[in-house]
Design a protein around this motif. Structure first.
Motif, PDB file in Angstrom:
ATOM      1  N   SER A  30       0.811  -1.231   0.000  1.00 30.44           N
ATOM      2  CA  SER A  30       0.000   0.000   0.000  1.00 30.44           C
ATOM      3  C   SER A  30       0.837   1.271   0.000  1.00 30.44           C
ATOM      4  O   SER A  30       0.361   2.331  -0.421  1.00 30.44           O
ATOM      5  N   SER A  33       2.131   4.315  -3.982  1.00 26.98           N
ATOM      6  CA  SER A  33       0.977   4.997  -4.565  1.00 26.98           C
ATOM      7  C   SER A  33       1.373   6.425  -4.890  1.00 26.98           C
ATOM      8  O   SER A  33       2.460   6.888  -4.530  1.00 26.98           O
ATOM      9  N   LEU A  34       0.477   7.136  -5.586  1.00 26.80           N
ATOM     10  CA  LEU A  34       0.740   8.545  -5.905  1.00 26.80           C
ATOM     11  C   LEU A  34       0.773   9.410  -4.659  1.00 26.80           C
ATOM     12  O   LEU A  34       1.416  10.455  -4.630  1.00 26.80           O
ATOM     13  N   GLN A  37       2.488   8.357   1.711  1.00 28.99           N
ATOM     14  CA  GLN A  37       1.946   7.875   2.970  1.00 28.99           C
ATOM     15  C   GLN A  37       2.972   7.870   4.101  1.00 28.99           C
ATOM     16  O   GLN A  37       2.652   7.493   5.225  1.00 28.99           O
ATOM     17  N   ARG A 127       8.487   8.474  -6.483  1.00 32.00           N
ATOM     18  CA  ARG A 127       7.672   9.647  -6.854  1.00 32.00           C
ATOM     19  C   ARG A 127       8.541  10.833  -7.260  1.00 32.00           C
ATOM     20  O   ARG A 127       8.136  11.653  -8.089  1.00 32.00           O
ATOM     21  N   GLU A 147       5.912  -1.414  -8.605  1.00 34.32           N
ATOM     22  CA  GLU A 147       5.976  -0.467  -7.490  1.00 34.32           C
ATOM     23  C   GLU A 147       6.164   0.957  -8.010  1.00 34.32           C
ATOM     24  O   GLU A 147       5.484   1.891  -7.570  1.00 34.32           O
ATOM     25  N   ALA A 150       3.042   2.270  -9.783  1.00 32.92           N
ATOM     26  CA  ALA A 150       2.009   2.651  -8.824  1.00 32.92           C
ATOM     27  C   ALA A 150       2.259   4.029  -8.228  1.00 32.92           C
ATOM     28  O   ALA A 150       1.321   4.707  -7.792  1.00 32.92           O
ATOM     29  N   CYS A 151       3.530   4.434  -8.220  1.00 26.25           N
ATOM     30  CA  CYS A 151       3.890   5.767  -7.719  1.00 26.25           C
ATOM     31  C   CYS A 151       3.896   6.815  -8.826  1.00 26.25           C
ATOM     32  O   CYS A 151       4.251   7.973  -8.591  1.00 26.25           O
ATOM     33  N   LEU A 203      -0.532   4.009 -14.233  1.00 30.24           N
ATOM     34  CA  LEU A 203      -1.304   3.628 -13.047  1.00 30.24           C
ATOM     35  C   LEU A 203      -2.205   2.426 -13.327  1.00 30.24           C
ATOM     36  O   LEU A 203      -2.339   1.529 -12.488  1.00 30.24           O
ATOM     37  N   SER A 206      -0.275  -0.815 -13.126  1.00 25.45           N
ATOM     38  CA  SER A 206       0.059  -1.209 -11.753  1.00 25.45           C
ATOM     39  C   SER A 206      -1.152  -1.778 -11.019  1.00 25.45           C
ATOM     40  O   SER A 206      -1.019  -2.656 -10.151  1.00 25.45           O
ATOM     41  N   GLN A 207      -2.324  -1.314 -11.372  1.00 21.09           N
ATOM     42  CA  GLN A 207      -3.535  -1.755 -10.678  1.00 21.09           C
ATOM     43  C   GLN A 207      -3.938  -3.193 -11.016  1.00 21.09           C
ATOM     44  O   GLN A 207      -4.853  -3.741 -10.400  1.00 21.09           O
ATOM     45  N   SER A 210      -2.105  -7.076  -7.185  1.00 24.16           N
ATOM     46  CA  SER A 210      -2.397  -6.847  -5.770  1.00 24.16           C
ATOM     47  C   SER A 210      -2.031  -8.077  -4.958  1.00 24.16           C
ATOM     48  O   SER A 210      -2.128  -9.216  -5.445  1.00 24.16           O
TER      49      SER A 210
END
Length: 226
Positions: A30, A33-34, A37, A127, A147, A150-151, A203, A206-207, A210
């Motif tokens: 998780s 991602s863009l 976190q 990123r 990875e 996804a970023c 994106l 990457s989706q 999971s």
């Protein structure tokens, strides 16, 4: 098996009954991602180590199949047109040959080496990177590809079946070891990132991956064992 090329290798060497093979691609944690976190202090700390200059990023070990020699040659050539660029190398221990190559190419002051990072810190680098490079001549899956995608990162990767399968149309590919093509591609993308596949494409690719799907596939395979 994680990718079709791995399945083909298992079948080629007759390691297992092919009817019992299950396709279970890896997933993305998780943190990748863009949205950043990581807590602000952690993100600022890792970026402070990298510095303000734009950088190319490589995440992975320094074992032979990663072709770090190509990574270093490409970086040295690209810097002739973009001397402001840095190379950020995450994980792996330099070999003596690689250290010698770094010295020969005069790259000692242009490389930032980082080790022991958290997933959140690596995601921050994905990123921030101008480009992510994967120069490998062989991979089992190529986790950094999904990875980084996804970023939202722009990736240039070796044109090998595994990375083609994982990266799809979201990645820029170059022949393994073809330094001139790598340099031309990287140079073009540094100048104009719009030559890369669009963010939505990156994106979307990457989706497809999971860990929940991976786990469910494994669990179902166990339940179906006879």
């Amino acid at each position: 098996y994680s990718t079709t090329p791995i399945k083909n290798q298992i079948e080629h060497y007759n390691l297992l009954d092919s009817s019992r093979l299950v396709h279970a691609p890896y997933g993305i944690s998780s943190e990748f991602s863009l949205i950043n976190q990581a807590n602000q202090t952690t993100a600022q700390d890792i970026l402070k180590q990298v510095g303000e200059m734009p950088f190319l990023l490589h995440v992975g070990s320094c074992i032979p199949r990663k072709r770090i020699d190509i990574l270093l040659e490409v970086f040295a050539e690209v810097r002739k047109n973009h001397p402001e660029l840095r190379l950020v190398k995450v994980s792996g221990d330099w070999t003596n040959d690689q250290l010698g190559q770094i010295n020969q190419l005069g790259l000692e002051q242009s490389i930032v080496y980082l080790k022991g990072l958290t997933r959140s810190q690596i995601a921050t680098l994905y990123r921030k990177a101008t480009l992510v490079l994967l120069t490998s001549e062989a991979e089992g899956f190529g986790l950094p590809v999904i990875e980084a995608l996804a970023c939202g990162a722009i990736i240039v990767a070796s044109d090998i079946p595994v990375l083609r399968e994982v990266g799809g149309r979201a990645v820029n590919y170059c022949p393994v070891g073809d330094i001139s093509t790598w340099v031309k591609t990287v140079d073009q993308l540094v100048i104009n990132p719009n030559y890369s596949p669009e963010l939505e494409t990156r994106l979307a690719q990457s989706q497809k991956y999971s860990w929940s799907t991976h786990a469910n596939t494994i669990a179902e395979a166990y339940l179906n064992l006879k």
